[in-house]
Design an enzyme around this catalytic site. Structure first.
Site, short mmCIF file in Angstrom:
data_model
loop_
_atom_site.label_atom_id
_atom_site.label_comp_id
_atom_site.label_asym_id
_atom_site.label_seq_id
_atom_site.Cartn_x
_atom_site.Cartn_y
_atom_site.Cartn_z
N GLU A 100 15.76 0.51 18.62
CA GLU A 100 15.01 1.75 18.82
C GLU A 100 14.61 1.87 20.28
O GLU A 100 14.02 0.92 20.83
CB GLU A 100 13.76 1.77 17.92
N ALA A 144 10.35 1.59 5.77
CA ALA A 144 9.58 0.36 5.97
C ALA A 144 9.98 -0.34 7.26
O ALA A 144 9.38 -0.12 8.31
CB ALA A 144 9.75 -0.56 4.76
N ARG A 145 11.02 -1.17 7.20
CA ARG A 145 11.48 -1.92 8.37
C ARG A 145 12.99 -2.10 8.26
O ARG A 145 13.52 -2.35 7.18
CB ARG A 145 10.82 -3.31 8.42
N ARG A 149 0.83 -1.21 0.00
CA ARG A 149 0.00 0.00 0.00
C ARG A 149 0.86 1.24 0.00
O ARG A 149 0.63 2.19 -0.77
CB ARG A 149 -0.91 0.02 1.24
N ALA A 154 4.89 7.89 9.96
CA ALA A 154 3.42 7.78 9.87
C ALA A 154 2.69 8.73 10.80
O ALA A 154 1.45 8.78 10.76
CB ALA A 154 2.99 6.35 10.18
N HIS A 205 11.76 7.05 13.54
CA HIS A 205 10.60 6.18 13.28
C HIS A 205 9.29 6.94 13.47
O HIS A 205 8.40 6.51 14.21
CB HIS A 205 10.64 4.95 14.19
N ASP A 210 14.36 5.81 8.50
CA ASP A 210 13.42 6.10 9.59
C ASP A 210 13.28 4.93 10.56
O ASP A 210 12.63 5.07 11.59
CB ASP A 210 12.04 6.45 9.00
N ASP A 254 9.09 -7.10 -6.82
CA ASP A 254 8.15 -7.68 -5.87
C ASP A 254 7.64 -8.98 -6.49
O ASP A 254 7.11 -8.96 -7.61
CB ASP A 254 6.98 -6.72 -5.62
#
Length: 325
Positions: free
Chosen positions: A264, A235-236, A159, A286, A283, A259, A179
Site C-alpha cells: 500500500e 481486515a488485513r 468487534r 474505517a 484501505h 480494502d 474462530d
C-alpha cells in the site's frame, strides 16, 4: 479537545487527521505533526504524562521511555497498539488504551456493502460499462443472489466481525463463524474453517493479525470456495495469500472485494486493478466522519477518566496485546 489535556499531554497526530478527530480543536496540549519522527517525539517526551498516538509511531522502547519518566497513559486513536507498544511500557506502570471500538461499525458497513455488491455482481457491470462493452455484453454476469437466506461465513468473531454479523443477520442472511475463541451462539453456529469455506456464498474476513493467521486462506483454502462465491476482506491482507487469490480471480471462478493489500499504495500495475471480478478500495473502510469523531471522543474520555482516577473503558492489558492484530 478543550478542557481535558494540558501541557503534560502530547498529541502525536498529523494535522489533517487531528482536525477530523478533534473538530473543536486541541487546547493546551503539545502537538506533534509527524508521529513517525522519532527525534521530535524524543524532544517532546520529557514531562509528558499522557501521550496520544497515531499510526506510524516509533516503537516505545526503553530509550524513549527513559525520556518520559512521568508518562502514565498512552491513548491510541486506532485499534491495534501492537506495532509500537512493548512490554517495557507495561513494566514501567504505563497504562494503554485504544479507540478501535469506534471503527467497528464503518468497517462492518463497508463489508456489508461489499457483500451486497458481490451478490448482485455490481462491480462486474460497472467494469463492463466503463470499459466500453456493448450493452448486451455488459449485462452478462454470473448468477446473482439476494442476501435473504444467503449463507455467509465469517472468519473471526472480532468487534468488527460481530458488528458485521448483526448487519447481515438483520437482512436475513444465515451466518456461521470460524474462530477458535468462538463457541457459537443461538442462530450463529461455530464451524471448522474448511466447512465454512466450502458451504458459504460469501466469506467475510474479520480475523486479527497473528502468527497462526498468516495466509489463513491460501491456494488450498480458496479452492474450497464454491464456484461463484465471493470473498470480502476489510481486515488485513496478512490473512490471504495474495498471489493465490490473484490466480483464483484470474480464473474467473470467484469474485472478491478487497480494502487491504500487501503493498500500500497498491502498485499501478497490480493485477487486481484489471480484473472485472475484483472490487477494490484504498484501505478506507474505517474513515467515516462519524468514526473519526467517535475515536476522538473515546480518547478524550479515556484521558479524562485517567486524570480522575477512574477505570479505563478500553484499556489494553499485556495479555490482550498478545492476541491483538
Amino acid at each position: 479537545m478543550t478542557g481535558s489535556p494540558d501541557r503534560r499531554t502530547v498529541v502525536a497526530v498529523p494535522p489533517e487527521l487531528r482536525a477530523r478527530l478533534f473538530p473543536d480543536g486541541v487546547a493546551d496540549a503539545r502537538l506533534l505533526d509527524d508521529p513517525a519522527d522519532p527525534d521530535a517525539l524524543a524532544a517532546a517526551l520529557p514531562g509528558t504524562e499522557v501521550l496520544v498516538t497515531s499510526w506510524g509511531m516509533p516503537v516505545l522502547d526503553g530509550a524513549l521511555l527513559d525520556l518520559a519518566p512521568e508518562l502514565r497513559l498512552v491513548a491510541h486513536i486506532g485499534a491495534s497498539v501492537k506495532f509500537f507498544v512493548t512490554g517495557e511500557v507495561f513494566a514501567r506502570g504505563v497504562r494503554v488504551t485504544q479507540a478501535g471500538q469506534a471503527m467497528a461499525r464503518p468497517v462492518a458497513e463497508v463489508a456489508l456493502a461489499f457483500t451486497l455488491a458481490l451478490l448482485h455482481r455490481i462491480h462486474r457491470f460497472d467494469h463492463a460499462l466503463r470499459d466500453g462493452a456493448e450493452w448486451s455484453v455488459a449485462e452478462q454476469a454470473p448468477a446473482r443472489h439476494e442476501i435473504l437466506g444467503c449463507r455467509i461465513g465469517v472468519v473471526g468473531a472480532s468487534r468488527t466481525g460481530r458488528a458485521y454479523i448483526d448487519l447481515v443477520r438483520a437482512l436475513g442472511a444465515e451466518v456461521m463463524v470460524s474462530d477458535p475463541y468462538f463457541a457459537g451462539e443461538p442462530g450463529v453456529p461455530a464451524v471448522p474453517l474448511d466447512e465454512l469455506l466450502a458451504t458459504s456464498r460469501i466469506v467475510a474476513l474479520h480475523a486479527p493479525v497473528l502468527p497462526e493467521t498468516r495466509h489463513l486462506l491460501g491456494a488450498r483454502e480458496l479452492a474450497l470456495m464454491p464456484d461463484g462465491a465471493g470473498l470480502v476482506n476489510t481486515a488485513r491482507s496478512w490473512l490471504v495469500d495474495e498471489t493465490a487469490l490473484l490466480a483464483e480471480l484470474r480464473s474467473g471462478r470467484i469474485d472478491a472485494a478487497i480494502d487491504v493489500f500487501d503493498a500500500e499504495p497498491l502498485p499501478a500495475d497490480h493485477g487486481f486493478r484489471a480484473l472485472p471480478n475484483a472490487l477494490i478500495t484504498p484501505h478506507q473502510a474505517a474513515g467515516t466522519v462519524e468514526a473519526r469523531r467517535r475515536q476522538g471522543a473515546i480518547v478524550l474520555d479515556e484521558i479524562s477518566r485517567h486524570l480522575r482516577g477512574l477505570p479505563l473503558r478500553h484499556e489494553v492489558t499485556p495479555e490482550m496485546l498478545e492476541r491483538m492484530g
